[in-house]
Design a protein around this motif. Structure first.
Motif, short mmCIF file in Angstrom:
data_model
loop_
_atom_site.label_atom_id
_atom_site.label_comp_id
_atom_site.label_asym_id
_atom_site.label_seq_id
_atom_site.Cartn_x
_atom_site.Cartn_y
_atom_site.Cartn_z
N ASN A 66 -5.82 -1.79 2.27
CA ASN A 66 -6.30 -1.60 3.52
C ASN A 66 -7.28 -2.34 4.12
O ASN A 66 -7.09 -2.80 5.15
CB ASN A 66 -6.76 0.04 3.38
CG ASN A 66 -6.78 0.49 4.87
OD1 ASN A 66 -6.27 -0.07 5.83
ND2 ASN A 66 -7.13 1.79 4.96
N VAL A 67 -8.18 -2.72 3.24
CA VAL A 67 -9.36 -3.69 3.87
C VAL A 67 -8.54 -5.13 4.14
O VAL A 67 -8.80 -5.71 5.09
CB VAL A 67 -10.43 -3.64 2.83
CG1 VAL A 67 -11.46 -4.96 3.03
CG2 VAL A 67 -11.09 -2.63 2.54
N GLU A 90 -6.82 1.25 -1.32
CA GLU A 90 -8.01 0.91 -0.53
C GLU A 90 -8.33 -0.46 -0.18
O GLU A 90 -8.43 -0.94 0.92
CB GLU A 90 -9.26 1.69 -1.09
CG GLU A 90 -9.28 3.11 -1.23
CD GLU A 90 -9.27 3.70 0.18
OE1 GLU A 90 -9.38 3.22 1.30
OE2 GLU A 90 -8.97 4.89 0.21
N LYS A 91 -8.36 -1.30 -1.27
CA LYS A 91 -8.37 -2.55 -1.29
C LYS A 91 -7.27 -3.39 -0.53
O LYS A 91 -7.55 -4.23 0.31
CB LYS A 91 -8.31 -3.35 -2.63
CG LYS A 91 -9.16 -4.24 -2.85
CD LYS A 91 -9.25 -4.91 -4.42
CE LYS A 91 -10.16 -3.93 -5.24
NZ LYS A 91 -9.95 -4.70 -6.70
N ASP A 141 -4.40 3.34 7.84
CA ASP A 141 -5.34 4.62 7.59
C ASP A 141 -4.44 5.90 7.03
O ASP A 141 -4.34 6.12 5.90
CB ASP A 141 -6.31 5.11 8.55
CG ASP A 141 -7.68 4.25 8.56
OD1 ASP A 141 -8.01 3.30 7.68
OD2 ASP A 141 -8.30 4.03 9.41
N MET A 150 1.04 -1.17 0.15
CA MET A 150 -0.02 0.05 0.01
C MET A 150 0.84 1.46 0.05
O MET A 150 0.46 2.29 -0.65
CB MET A 150 -0.68 -0.04 1.13
CG MET A 150 -2.02 0.90 1.15
SD MET A 150 -3.03 -0.04 2.78
CE MET A 150 -2.47 1.22 4.08
N LYS A 165 -5.53 4.04 -6.66
CA LYS A 165 -5.97 4.49 -5.48
C LYS A 165 -6.95 3.74 -4.90
O LYS A 165 -6.99 3.37 -3.83
CB LYS A 165 -6.64 6.04 -5.63
CG LYS A 165 -5.74 7.04 -5.78
CD LYS A 165 -6.49 8.48 -5.91
CE LYS A 165 -5.21 9.62 -5.80
NZ LYS A 165 -6.27 10.77 -6.38
N GLU A 166 -7.75 2.95 -5.92
CA GLU A 166 -8.53 1.74 -5.31
C GLU A 166 -8.04 0.52 -4.94
O GLU A 166 -8.45 -0.11 -4.21
CB GLU A 166 -9.48 1.35 -6.55
CG GLU A 166 -10.63 2.45 -6.89
CD GLU A 166 -11.31 1.83 -8.20
OE1 GLU A 166 -11.16 0.82 -8.56
OE2 GLU A 166 -11.78 2.93 -8.98
N TYR A 167 -6.69 0.50 -5.63
CA TYR A 167 -5.90 -0.87 -5.37
C TYR A 167 -5.39 -0.60 -3.84
O TYR A 167 -5.47 -1.48 -2.89
CB TYR A 167 -4.78 -1.16 -6.20
CG TYR A 167 -3.92 -2.24 -6.02
CD1 TYR A 167 -4.61 -3.63 -5.62
CD2 TYR A 167 -2.62 -2.16 -5.87
CE1 TYR A 167 -3.57 -4.62 -5.23
CE2 TYR A 167 -2.02 -3.18 -5.67
CZ TYR A 167 -2.41 -4.41 -5.39
OH TYR A 167 -1.60 -5.52 -5.12
N VAL A 184 -2.46 4.94 3.76
CA VAL A 184 -3.43 5.12 2.48
C VAL A 184 -3.88 6.62 2.34
O VAL A 184 -3.92 7.00 1.07
CB VAL A 184 -4.58 4.13 2.59
CG1 VAL A 184 -5.74 4.83 3.20
CG2 VAL A 184 -4.83 3.68 1.28
N ASN A 185 -3.74 7.62 3.12
CA ASN A 185 -4.26 8.88 3.07
C ASN A 185 -3.17 9.91 2.89
O ASN A 185 -3.61 11.11 2.80
CB ASN A 185 -5.18 9.27 4.25
CG ASN A 185 -6.61 8.44 4.13
OD1 ASN A 185 -7.02 8.19 2.98
ND2 ASN A 185 -6.93 7.90 5.47
#
Lengths: 268, 268
Positions: B238-239, B235-236, B261, B189, B231-233, B264-265
């Motif tokens: 992070n999950v 987030e994924k 968090d 990430m 960006k979506e990747y 990712v941010n």
């Protein structure tokens, strides 16, 4: 001398096996092997093995540590030869590592050799060396890399090599300290002889660039006290080195005595 | 976030004390401090401390390891910035180490940081960490230096940091492996976000040279899948990172969730 030849053979075999030519990082492995297997004198690993045997350990127990010793040494040679350091083209009669692989690979190779050295030593626990002794030996070996090592770096420091061997071999505190004193003497002796060879031999005879110290304006022993006095000083150190080994088993101590003789008499 | 700010403060204090400005090797110590105390995000040591606490250890037990983590990281940054590597002039908004101290000092500084890291970790035994765990942690930490680390080096590898913390904290094998999986996710990430920032931010905003990847023709995530998909990747990932932490004590796991968090941010 037969002891030394045999030990060098065992060390070379172990080093060869320690860095197999395979993926991943084939290029780095090639570069590691280039310097690691370039036929050095193997004084350091031999010292480590002999120290282990002197205190009653087996050669096999100290072999990973002996390999680690040579890996750390190879790493420092690669770095020393870099353009931003001594900028040397020749080492052991061959082009230096960065001349063959490029500076970027050389820097990564030096790191990889340090990491492999630590890994090798840590693996000694599988040979029955207690983890606290392995840790202690790792600490001794990395000292040469550290701030203190860099400053004392004028004289070749061989103490870590001997001490690490004695630690993994199960030596007592007194035995370890006597080996440290012995190794300091022969380390200093090595440096004195190195300085003398630098001014009395050709690059061809040495397998590395001769006269470097003079060009670099380095304060060497011959410059400080002349060539003859330097040779006498080396002899005196040899006597002192022997004194630190008095009382050890005469058969087991023989390799360390002949190693000292070899260092004081070496011609390249 | 308060947890992170407090941890960063404790880490900075410990790092400051770890490299006193004194002889010998004053110049090297200055150079070590320059990079080590240059205000990094301290993500790595924080991860190490939080992993230790997650498995029931004390912050103080993992502090030497956390410092070692940051020392190894600083060493790699110094090397990465060298002219023969990425040839970078700017790091954390300041001139890179070799721009200030010269390449020769930088190379020696990188070594000294590695040696100090190993020394710091070895000292953990005095805090009650069993020597076999200290050895295991040292091995995990030096992996990143090794052949394998160099190849996998594309993605920032944070596994060693988390795993070392969990090891010295007394974690079980299962806990250690779950933290390894979590750390792999946030490491990946981190890399994805880094790649995105490299193409979307200015050098001023980043505190390091922006657009480098593009110039170097590096295959980055945005280049491979576009900025939005990258960006979506992230987030994924992070999950997925959170999933590996399920079942741990909810209070102790909070810092690791907010660290994910934060990564990712982050905007620089």
């Amino acid at each position: 001398m037969l002891y030394m030849v045999n030990k060098a053979k065992s060390v070379n075999k172990a080093l060869d096996e320690a860095v197999p030519l395979c993926e991943p990082a084939l290029k780095i492995r090639e570069s590691m092997r280039y310097t690691l297997l370039s036929g050095g004198k193997r004084v350091r690993p031999m010292l480590c093995l002999a120290a282990c045997e002197l205190v009653g350990g087996q050669e096999s127990t100290a072999m990973p540590t002996a390999c680690a010793v040579e890996m750390l040494h190879a790493s420092s040679l690669i770095q020393d030869d870099l353009p931003c350091m001594d900028d040397d083209n020749l080492r052991r009669g061959k082009p230096t590592n960065h001349k063959v692989y490029g500076e970027d690979i050389s820097v990564l190779t030096a790191d990889a050799l340090i990491a492999l050295a630590v890994k090798k030593m840590a693996a000694s626990t599988s040979l029955g060396v207690p983890p606290e002794r392995v840790l202690q030996a790792i600490l001794e070996m990395t000292k040469a890399l550290a701030t203190e090592g860099l400053v004392a770096g004028q004289a070749a420091d061989l103490a870590g090599e001997a001490v690490a061997g004695a630690i993994v071999g199960g030596g007592s505190d007194e035995e370890i300290e006597r080996l440290r004193m012995y190794a300091r003497c022969i380390g200093l002796m090595f440096q004195v002889v190195d300085d003398v060879l630098d001014v009395t031999k050709s690059s061809e005879e040495l397998g590395k660039t001769a006269g470097k110290d003079l060009v670099a304006g380095k304060l060497t022993y011959p410059r400080f006290m002349g060539v003859e006095k330097s040779k006498e000083y080396a002899e005196k150190l040899n006597v002192e080195a022997r004194e630190h080994l008095q009382g050890f088993d005469s058969q087991k101590v023989a390799p360390l005595l002949s190693l000292a003789d070899y260092i004081v008499n070496r011609q390249n």
